[in-house]
Design an enzyme around this catalytic site. Structure first.
Site, PDB file in Angstrom:
ATOM      1  N   SER A  66       1.555  -0.838  -4.941  1.00 23.36           N
ATOM      2  CA  SER A  66       2.588  -1.425  -4.105  1.00 23.36           C
ATOM      3  C   SER A  66       2.341  -2.918  -3.865  1.00 23.36           C
ATOM      4  O   SER A  66       1.202  -3.345  -3.688  1.00 23.36           O
ATOM      5  CB  SER A  66       2.619  -0.702  -2.761  1.00 23.36           C
ATOM      6  OG  SER A  66       3.615  -1.263  -1.936  1.00 23.36           O
ATOM      7  N   ALA A 110      -0.739 -12.960   2.529  1.00 25.10           N
ATOM      8  CA  ALA A 110      -0.086 -12.534   3.769  1.00 25.10           C
ATOM      9  C   ALA A 110       1.411 -12.702   3.551  1.00 25.10           C
ATOM     10  O   ALA A 110       1.997 -13.723   3.874  1.00 25.10           O
ATOM     11  CB  ALA A 110      -0.562 -13.361   4.953  1.00 25.10           C
ATOM     12  N   ASN A 165       6.632   2.963  -0.870  1.00 23.02           N
ATOM     13  CA  ASN A 165       5.642   2.619   0.149  1.00 23.02           C
ATOM     14  C   ASN A 165       6.400   2.391   1.451  1.00 23.02           C
ATOM     15  O   ASN A 165       7.222   1.475   1.553  1.00 23.02           O
ATOM     16  CB  ASN A 165       4.883   1.355  -0.295  1.00 23.02           C
ATOM     17  CG  ASN A 165       3.835   0.921   0.703  1.00 23.02           C
ATOM     18  OD1 ASN A 165       4.153   0.351   1.742  1.00 23.02           O
ATOM     19  ND2 ASN A 165       2.572   1.177   0.386  1.00 23.02           N
ATOM     20  N   CYS A 177      -1.475  -2.092   6.126  1.00 21.37           N
ATOM     21  CA  CYS A 177      -1.115  -3.477   5.842  1.00 21.37           C
ATOM     22  C   CYS A 177      -1.708  -4.393   6.916  1.00 21.37           C
ATOM     23  O   CYS A 177      -1.436  -4.213   8.102  1.00 21.37           O
ATOM     24  CB  CYS A 177       0.399  -3.675   5.806  1.00 21.37           C
ATOM     25  SG  CYS A 177       0.831  -5.406   5.504  1.00 21.37           S
ATOM     26  N   THR A 214      -6.014  -3.743   1.052  1.00 24.59           N
ATOM     27  CA  THR A 214      -6.817  -4.971   1.044  1.00 24.59           C
ATOM     28  C   THR A 214      -7.739  -5.067   2.265  1.00 24.59           C
ATOM     29  O   THR A 214      -7.489  -4.463   3.305  1.00 24.59           O
ATOM     30  CB  THR A 214      -5.900  -6.202   1.058  1.00 24.59           C
ATOM     31  OG1 THR A 214      -4.991  -6.080   2.149  1.00 24.59           O
ATOM     32  CG2 THR A 214      -5.137  -6.326  -0.235  1.00 24.59           C
TER      33      THR A 214
END
Lengths: 303, 258
Positions: free
Chosen positions: A21, A69, A98, A129, A192
């Site tokens: 994603s 970001a 997602n 996220c 991440t």
């Protein structure tokens, strides 16, 4: 040819390599793509309503990696259904959406809206996220919140539900078990890492959001370890993610206990990365004389 | 604006290198498919073995049917590595990417304004305009004469330097006359000045870029109407009045034009 098919969290995939994603758009953008090797894709994260995303600068390169970001910029679920799902319905690989929300209720609502829409094969719940003010990571580092979101989605759909985990936890096994108990069909590990980089001319962070999610080969050994820990903690399949650039990287995740992998940042660098990873895994299996990917030895020493 | 054509991923040897101003170089690479289809203002995203993780975007400077050229300065690790390479070394070229200036026949006079490395898309733009029967006035500026790329490709160029060491003493924007069509490329602050004077100008912006192919959403360009779009896909050329200039970062270590 070795058999590359795998069964993961409620679906049969023609291979072990999916597009991650946020690195593949809605599947319609990339040029010079080789779709034959694509086992499936996970769409860019979507909320119920459109989101503008964060102000630039949004990305910054780091040693062997990048910070991003983006802030889940997206058109909202209605546009997704109108513009993209009809295309996905014609493709020969499954598309997972997602999904995101600022509350467990919103996650459930997004899933309900997409449930039964032709072209939507299942969901990847994004509780990881790092680049949104509301939701995201908040749900991913608390086992009760993670379970509540998973349950809220599980109740509103009969499609496969995968949950994408954050590495920003002290014990990924705790979250993994909570999400498994709440009805997830598979786990995706990992999203991440939160990172920061400073511009020494401006005396401030390089990203306007201050922090960003670190991806790329820089995080691979961390990701292999966390995916392995998640795999040890649960009985449902784990899809490994984190800095996969080549087939050998993907094979590390597979041997570490993952059923499949997602390739992300590598696609930015090389639009053909997924095909090359897929072909490299096939060549490895041939060279080692495995007739099927399921014969690949796994390192999963459970207590 | 034009494009939407085929994108190629090529293994391209460097074929030539020359210095065109102090610390400013042109690299030529063999990329016939891109040379044959690139339009002014489009870019290539370049990667190389043992290079940094991400590719680096460059406007196509010139093409000769066989090779394309890019223009660059050493502004960071990536560009330093590129400039240390020699003819015969190989680059991975992805392109042509993005929407260019989209010149079409119709206007009588075009003014091309470039600053510093913003010279990059102008030789192709001047060539396309001339072919379309549009009269071209090209104004190119830099801080001083030694930083000024003076390759004019046979076009008439008005030079401008901040210190007055060559041509007009002042900015390229100040030196430029009015015209039916204004094309500009340079630092974002220069482009903001262009937008003030010619809201309809077509400007090629510089942004950080991740993928160059529209999937990472890293090259966000803030729009006046709200929201962002992608320099790599909808851009890098925009109608000047469409951009929310105060929100567009202006100092970048590498960019489409760098």
């Amino acid at each position: 040819m070795s058999d590359m098919a795998v069964a993961v969290g409620g679906v049969k995939l023609r291979g072990p390599v999916l597009a991650a994603s946020g690195t593949f758009g809605y599947g319609t953008e990339l040029p010079v793509l080789e779709r034959r090797a694509l086992a499936g894709m996970v769409s860019k994260g979507i909320f119920l309503r459109p989101r503008e995303g964060t102000a630039p600068p949004r990305i910054s390169e780091t040693p062997s990696g990048m910070l991003n970001a983006i802030g889940l910029q997206g058109p909202g679920v209605d546009v997704l259904i109108r513009d993209y799902a009809p295309k996905w319905a014609e493709w020969d690989f499954p598309v997972f959406v997602n999904i995101n929300g600022e509350s467990a209720l919103e996650y459930g609502e997004v899933a309900a809206r997409l449930d039964g829409v032709p072209g939507v094969a299942g969901f990847e719940i994004n509780i990881s996220c790092p680049n949104v003010e509301q939701g995201g990571l908040y749900f991913g580092n608390d086992p009760r919140a993670a379970a509540a979101v998973t349950e809220a989605v599980r109740k509103r759909t009969s499609l496969p539900v995968w949950v994408k985990l954050t590495p920003m936890v002290s014990d990924i096994g705790v979250i993994a078990r909570a999400v498994e108990a709440a009805g997830a069909d598979a786990l995706c590990a990992i999203n991440t890492f939160v990172g920061m980089s400073i511009d020494l001319n401006a005396y401030q962070p390089r990203l306007s959001f201050r922090t960003g999610g670190l991806s790329g080969p820089a995080i691979r050994p961390l990701a292999v370890h966390l995916a392995h820990q998640a795999a040890l903690a649960v009985r449902i399949p784990v899809i490994g993610i984190g800095g996969i650039m080549r087939a050998e990287d993907a094979l590390e995740f597979l041997v570490a206990g993952c059923a499949a992998v997602q390739v992300g940042t590598a696609t930015f660098v090389n639009p053909r990365a997924i095909a090359e990873v897929h072909d490299g895994i096939a060549a490895f299996l041939e060279a080692k004389r495995f007739t099927s990917l399921t014969d690949l030895p796994r390192y999963l020493p459970r207590d | 604006m034009t494009n939407g054509g085929q994108v190629f991923l090529l293994d391209s040897p460097i074929t030539a290198k020359r210095e065109v101003a102090r610390d400013m170089f042109v690299l030529a690479v063999r990329a016939p498919e891109i040379a044959a289809s690139v339009r002014a203002g489009q870019f290539v995203n370049i990667g190389w073995f043992s290079g940094p993780l991400l590719r680096r975007p460059f406007s196509v400077y010139r093409e000769d049917g066989e090779n394309i050229e890019i223009i660059l300065k050493a502004v960071g690790e990536g560009t330093s590595q590129l400039l240390a390479m020699k003819p015969g070394d190989r680059l991975s070229c992805l392109g042509p990417l993005g929407h260019g200036f989209g010149l079409e026949a119709g206007p009588r006079r075009a003014v091309l304004i470039s600053g510093g490395l913003g010279v990059a898309p102008m030789p192709l733009a001047a060539g396309e305009a001339t072919k379309l029967g549009i009269h071209v006035t090209w104004v190119h500026g830099a801080r001083s004469s030694d930083e000024l790329c003076t390759e004019s490709q046979g076009h008439e160029v008005v030079w401008a330097t901040d210190d007055g060491s060559k041509g007009f003493a002042g900015t390229a924007v100040a030196a430029a006359p009015d015209a039916d069509v204004v094309l500009a490329c340079g630092p974002n602050r220069m482009l903001a000045a262009v937008a003030d004077r010619w809201p309809e100008a077509r400007v090629a912006v510089e942004t950080y870029m991740g993928c160059g192919t529209g999937v990472c959403l890293g090259c966000a360009v803030p729009l006046k109407r709200g929201g962002y779009d992608r320099a790599c896909k909808e851009g890098p050329v925009y109608r000047a009045a469409d951009i929310d200039w105060p929100s567009l970062p202006s100092h970048l270590p590498y960019a489409v034009t760098a």
